[in-house]
Design a protein around this motif. Structure first.
Motif, PDB file in Angstrom:
ATOM      1  N   ARG A  88       0.817  -1.210   0.000  1.00 39.42           N
ATOM      2  CA  ARG A  88       0.000   0.000   0.000  1.00 39.42           C
ATOM      3  C   ARG A  88       0.859   1.271   0.000  1.00 39.42           C
ATOM      4  NH1 ARG A  88      -4.034   0.876  -0.924  1.00 39.42           N
ATOM      5  NH2 ARG A  88      -4.706   2.235   0.738  1.00 39.42           N
ATOM      6  N   GLY A  89       2.189   1.108   0.004  1.00 44.50           N
ATOM      7  CA  GLY A  89       3.048   2.296  -0.028  1.00 44.50           C
ATOM      8  C   GLY A  89       3.187   2.962   1.329  1.00 44.50           C
ATOM      9  N   ILE A  90       2.634   2.332   2.380  1.00 40.48           N
ATOM     10  CA  ILE A  90       2.665   2.959   3.702  1.00 40.48           C
ATOM     11  C   ILE A  90       4.091   2.955   4.261  1.00 40.48           C
ATOM     12  CG2 ILE A  90       1.814   2.748   6.077  1.00 40.48           C
ATOM     13  CD1 ILE A  90      -0.847   1.797   4.909  1.00 40.48           C
ATOM     14  N   ARG A  93       5.969   5.686   2.723  1.00 36.53           N
ATOM     15  CA  ARG A  93       5.554   6.968   3.303  1.00 36.53           C
ATOM     16  C   ARG A  93       6.303   7.204   4.622  1.00 36.53           C
ATOM     17  NH1 ARG A  93       1.048   7.974   6.716  1.00 36.53           N
ATOM     18  NH2 ARG A  93      -0.155   6.219   5.908  1.00 36.53           N
ATOM     19  N   VAL A  96      10.085   8.162   4.003  1.00 32.84           N
ATOM     20  CA  VAL A  96      10.425   9.518   3.579  1.00 32.84           C
ATOM     21  C   VAL A  96      10.090  10.548   4.657  1.00 32.84           C
ATOM     22  CG1 VAL A  96      10.204   8.993   1.128  1.00 32.84           C
ATOM     23  CG2 VAL A  96       8.246   9.950   2.343  1.00 32.84           C
ATOM     24  N   GLN A 256      15.403  -1.154   0.989  1.00 29.78           N
ATOM     25  CA  GLN A 256      15.574   0.185   0.436  1.00 29.78           C
ATOM     26  C   GLN A 256      16.448   0.179  -0.827  1.00 29.78           C
ATOM     27  OE1 GLN A 256      16.037   2.844   3.678  1.00 29.78           O
ATOM     28  NE2 GLN A 256      15.365   4.612   2.508  1.00 29.78           N
TER      29      GLN A 256
ATOM     30  N   TYR B  15      18.540  -0.243 -11.696  1.00 30.86           N
ATOM     31  CA  TYR B  15      17.998  -1.177 -10.704  1.00 30.86           C
ATOM     32  C   TYR B  15      18.762  -2.493 -10.734  1.00 30.86           C
ATOM     33  CZ  TYR B  15      14.112   1.815  -9.447  1.00 30.86           C
ATOM     34  OH  TYR B  15      13.358   2.839  -8.963  1.00 30.86           O
ATOM     35  N   THR B  53      13.341  12.251  -2.732  1.00 32.61           N
ATOM     36  CA  THR B  53      12.693  12.187  -1.420  1.00 32.61           C
ATOM     37  C   THR B  53      13.420  11.218  -0.480  1.00 32.61           C
ATOM     38  OG1 THR B  53      11.152  10.510  -2.236  1.00 32.61           O
ATOM     39  CG2 THR B  53      10.429  12.796  -2.339  1.00 32.61           C
ATOM     40  N   THR B  54      14.630  10.837  -0.805  1.00 30.75           N
ATOM     41  CA  THR B  54      15.522  10.013   0.038  1.00 30.75           C
ATOM     42  C   THR B  54      15.099   8.550   0.149  1.00 30.75           C
ATOM     43  OG1 THR B  54      14.511  10.199   2.240  1.00 30.75           O
ATOM     44  CG2 THR B  54      15.917  12.030   1.532  1.00 30.75           C
ATOM     45  N   LEU B  55      14.111   8.140  -0.633  1.00 31.12           N
ATOM     46  CA  LEU B  55      13.657   6.756  -0.507  1.00 31.12           C
ATOM     47  C   LEU B  55      14.626   5.805  -1.197  1.00 31.12           C
ATOM     48  CD1 LEU B  55      11.435   4.902   0.468  1.00 31.12           C
ATOM     49  CD2 LEU B  55      10.221   5.313  -1.659  1.00 31.12           C
ATOM     50  N   HIS B  57      18.298   5.212  -3.551  1.00 30.71           N
ATOM     51  CA  HIS B  57      19.637   5.780  -3.729  1.00 30.71           C
ATOM     52  C   HIS B  57      20.045   5.766  -5.195  1.00 30.71           C
ATOM     53  CE1 HIS B  57      19.691   5.800   0.478  1.00 30.71           C
ATOM     54  NE2 HIS B  57      19.991   4.523   0.676  1.00 30.71           N
ATOM     55  N   ARG B  78      14.328  15.146   4.875  1.00 28.92           N
ATOM     56  CA  ARG B  78      12.999  14.591   5.171  1.00 28.92           C
ATOM     57  C   ARG B  78      12.113  15.573   5.917  1.00 28.92           C
ATOM     58  NH1 ARG B  78      16.086   9.450   6.747  1.00 28.92           N
ATOM     59  NH2 ARG B  78      16.292   8.487   4.702  1.00 28.92           N
ATOM     60  N   VAL B  83       5.505  14.408   0.568  1.00 26.30           N
ATOM     61  CA  VAL B  83       5.512  13.510  -0.583  1.00 26.30           C
ATOM     62  C   VAL B  83       4.131  12.917  -0.798  1.00 26.30           C
ATOM     63  CG1 VAL B  83       6.639  11.536  -1.649  1.00 26.30           C
ATOM     64  CG2 VAL B  83       7.865  12.865   0.086  1.00 26.30           C
ATOM     65  N   THR B  89      -1.459   6.289  -0.228  1.00 22.98           N
ATOM     66  CA  THR B  89      -0.717   5.603   0.828  1.00 22.98           C
ATOM     67  C   THR B  89      -1.383   5.792   2.184  1.00 22.98           C
ATOM     68  OG1 THR B  89       0.667   7.535   1.159  1.00 22.98           O
ATOM     69  CG2 THR B  89       1.484   5.872  -0.342  1.00 22.98           C
TER      70      THR B  89
END
Ligand SMILES: Nc1ncnc2c1ncn2[C@@H]1O[C@H](COP(=O)(O)OP(=O)(O)OP(=O)(O)O)[C@@H](O)[C@H]1O
Ligand SMILES: [Mg+2]
Lengths: 259, 327
Positions: A88-90, A93, A96, A256, B15, B53-55, B57, B78, B83, B89
């Motif tokens: 769900r992208g949580i 979220r 970030v 990550q 990737y 957004t630092t998520l 690299h 952050r 975002v 989300t």
């Protein structure tokens, strides 16, 4: 540090979800109740075996095992919620935001501990209603719940770490099923290891589930608890928990890298 | 030039599976402006947003937000950013207010300051009556508005919107555009938005970059980009289907005509002065025995820009997207 605040805020989210669906706790109690009622009745005569701990009914004997197993099962499935949050992208979220990374898993584990404690209390009360005695008293019960909580922490961290790496419900279910039952039966959940085949007794020495069951049982059921056993097993469990937490942290990094 | 809120230098990302999502992109966003990243599916828009957004690299290159390096000073970045990811989300099992509250708490907000902020956001995003409803019951538009509100709780200086209107029906999309323009104007925020929609970029962004296959193929204000095309777009509806070589040879003698392209029964071409070329186009086609149903001459649109730089029409990109939605 805001690590604790973050963890608590994250935990609140799961606790609220739990309160909104309290029947879920009931569902997870079906299995322990089956153990207690059916197994407890069916194998009552086990207590007559030579070598059975004196003065213990079969049901009394399995109560700590049932509690630890329930904790260990519900923690083992904890990764499922994590996969849901990833999809769900949580999780992204949270990543970030300035929230501490560890709170993302620890919030889950904290709310998981609450579930474990509630389940343990219900099983203890049910056992008592069915005539079990707890010579360890309040202290014994608290110790058992804490020990079940540590097992839950370790396997919860493991399950969440796996979830971050494999990210597929089906794969997590397969891996967990592969682990849960064997770990349960390679432990002194239903019979004393002195009555089990040697190889099982030997393997069980390395099984965290068994450490928890032995320590928890001594705390709850023994009229004079074996403190040496309780302390060493709890220490081992803490080491196990720390290793699993380290694994989960590494899993986060690997997650990550693939985002 | 005013201070840059976002700076991207030679950013590349490959990737693990060998997919080269970004292949050396560069751009700058001036503080307080809206910047659009326009591109088809798989262009690398989301990848850019994830790195900024630092998520995620980068494989190489660097980027900074409000002067802070996204790798070296991620924790500080952050705190400055909000975002809105490509898909919602929000936590669907919680209420709108609970979602907003947790989000604020993670940025260190609390107490009445936080509650007031939540109330005001619920109000300005048209959710005042829905704060205590579980998000599961929300419509797509409501959920999207909530997600944007969540990104704003802590009053970020830079807002990232990844395809804020994809999947919304046209009415809701128009509402969202208004919402975004207001945000940009009132709060003086820097906004980076990605989109497939040309009208959206045209309408909202002061500057935009067209990305395709991990590269920036064109950059400038929407007007500049349109001007760069030089000349008018001409469309001729043919009476019957023809082959590309036929029309090409028929039109070979027309002065100042370029980019002749036949698409089914519609002929696209570009002319320095459209109105002047039309008569000779018509006579040439007639001489070749090709009948004509209609002719239109128009100033170049971003659609043409897209076609020229990304090598595909927006229709194709949208078709892909629809297939994806259907899948
Ligand atoms: N996590 C990932 N792992 C592997 N490849 C990825 C990943 N995310 C994106 N890609 C690939 O990188 C390329 C760029 O993807 P990206 O999501 O940035 O495109 P986009 O412009 O946002 O597209 P869309 O309009 O579909 O959202 C695509 O080829 C995509 O398949
Ligand atoms: Mg995208």
């Amino acid at each position: 540090m805001n690590v604790f605040a973050d963890t608590w805020h994250m935990a609140q989210r799961h606790i609220r979800a739990l309160i909104r669906q309290p029947w879920w706790i009931a569902v997870t109690l079906v299995q322990p109740i089956i153990w207690l009622v059916l197994f407890g009745g069916l194998f009552k005569n086990m207590a007559e075996l030579p070598g059975w701990p004196e003065g213990l009914s079969f049901r009394e004997f399995i109560i700590p095992g049932v509690i630890v197993m329930t904790a260990f099962f519900s923690a083992g499935w904890g990764g499922m919620g994590m996969i849901d949050d990833i999809k769900r992208g949580i999780i992204d979220r949270f990543l970030v935001s300035p929230a501490s990374r560890s709170s993302i898993i620890n919030g889950r584990l904290l709310s998981g501990f609450l579930t474990i404690a509630i389940q343990a209390l219900i099983v203890l009360v049910l056992g008592w209603l069915m005539g079990a005695h707890y010579p360890g008293g309040a202290l014994g019960m608290v110790l058992l719940i804490v020990i079940a909580g540590i097992v839950g922490f370790g396997f919860g961290a493991f399950s969440n770490g796996l979830a971050l790496i494999i990210r597929k419900e089906e794969s997590l279910i397969a891996m967990m099923q592969f682990l849960l039952l064997p770990l349960t039966f390679l432990a002194a959940a239903f019979i004393p290891l002195t009555l089990a085949p040697d190889w099982i007794a030997n393997v069980a020495k390395f099984n965290p589930v068994n450490w928890a069951i032995e320590a928890g049982r001594s705390a709850l059921i023994d009229s004079s608890p074996d403190w040496n056993l309780i302390l060493t097993r709890t220490g081992l469990l803490l080491v196990f928990g720390a290793l699993m937490a380290a694994f989960a942290t590494r899993a986060f990094r690997s997650y990550q890298r693939t985002v | 030039m005013a201070e840059a809120a976002i700076e991207v230098k030679d950013l590349s990302k490959t990737y693990g599976d060998g997919v080269k999502a970004l292949d050396g992109i560069n751009f700058e966003v001036e503080a307080g402006t809206v910047f659009g990243l326009l591109g088809p599916n798989g262009a690398g828009k989301s990848t850019t947003v994830k790195i900024l957004t630092t998520l995620s690299h980068p494989t190489s290159g660097s980027a900074s937000v409000m002067g802070l390096d996204v790798l070296g000073r991620a924790a500080e970045v952050r705190k400055q950013i909000g975002v809105v990811a490509q898909s919602s989300t929000a936590d669907r099992e919680a209420t709108a207010r609970e979602n907003l509250r947790l989000q604020g708490q993670l940025y260190g907000m609390k107490g009445s300051d936080l509650e007031q902020r939540i109330d005001s956001l619920l109000g300005s995003f048209n959710l005042a009556g829905d704060g205590d409803r579980i998000v599961r019951g929300f419509s797509g538009g409501m959920e999207r508005r909530l997600t944007i509100a969540m990104a704003l709780v802590h009053r970020p200086k830079v807002l990232f919107l990844d395809e804020p209107t994809t999947g919304l029906d046209p009415e809701v999309r128009a509402e969202m555009w208004e919402e975004i323009s207001t945000l940009a104007a009132q709060e003086g925020m820097t906004i980076l938005l990605t989109t497939h929609y040309l009208e959206e970029a045209d309408m909202l962004a002061q500057n935009l970059a067209i990305v395709d296959q991990g590269r920036i193929v064109a950059e400038g204000t929407p007007d500049d980009l349109k001007k760069a095309l030089k000349g008018d777009a001409i469309q001729v509806g043919l009476g019957e289907s023809r082959q590309q070589p036929e029309v090409e040879s028929a039109l070979a003698g027309v002065d100042g005509l370029s980019e002749v392209l036949l698409n089914a029964r519609t002929l696209h071409a570009r002319a320095a002065d459209g109105a002047r070329s039309v008569p000779s186009i018509l006579t040439s086609l007639e001489a070749a025995g090709i009948s004509v149903d209609s002719v239109t001459v128009s100033r170049p649109s971003l659609d043409d820009v897209y076609l020229k730089y990304a090598g595909r029409t927006i229709e194709q990109a949208e078709k892909n997207e629809n297939e994806e939605v259907a899948a």
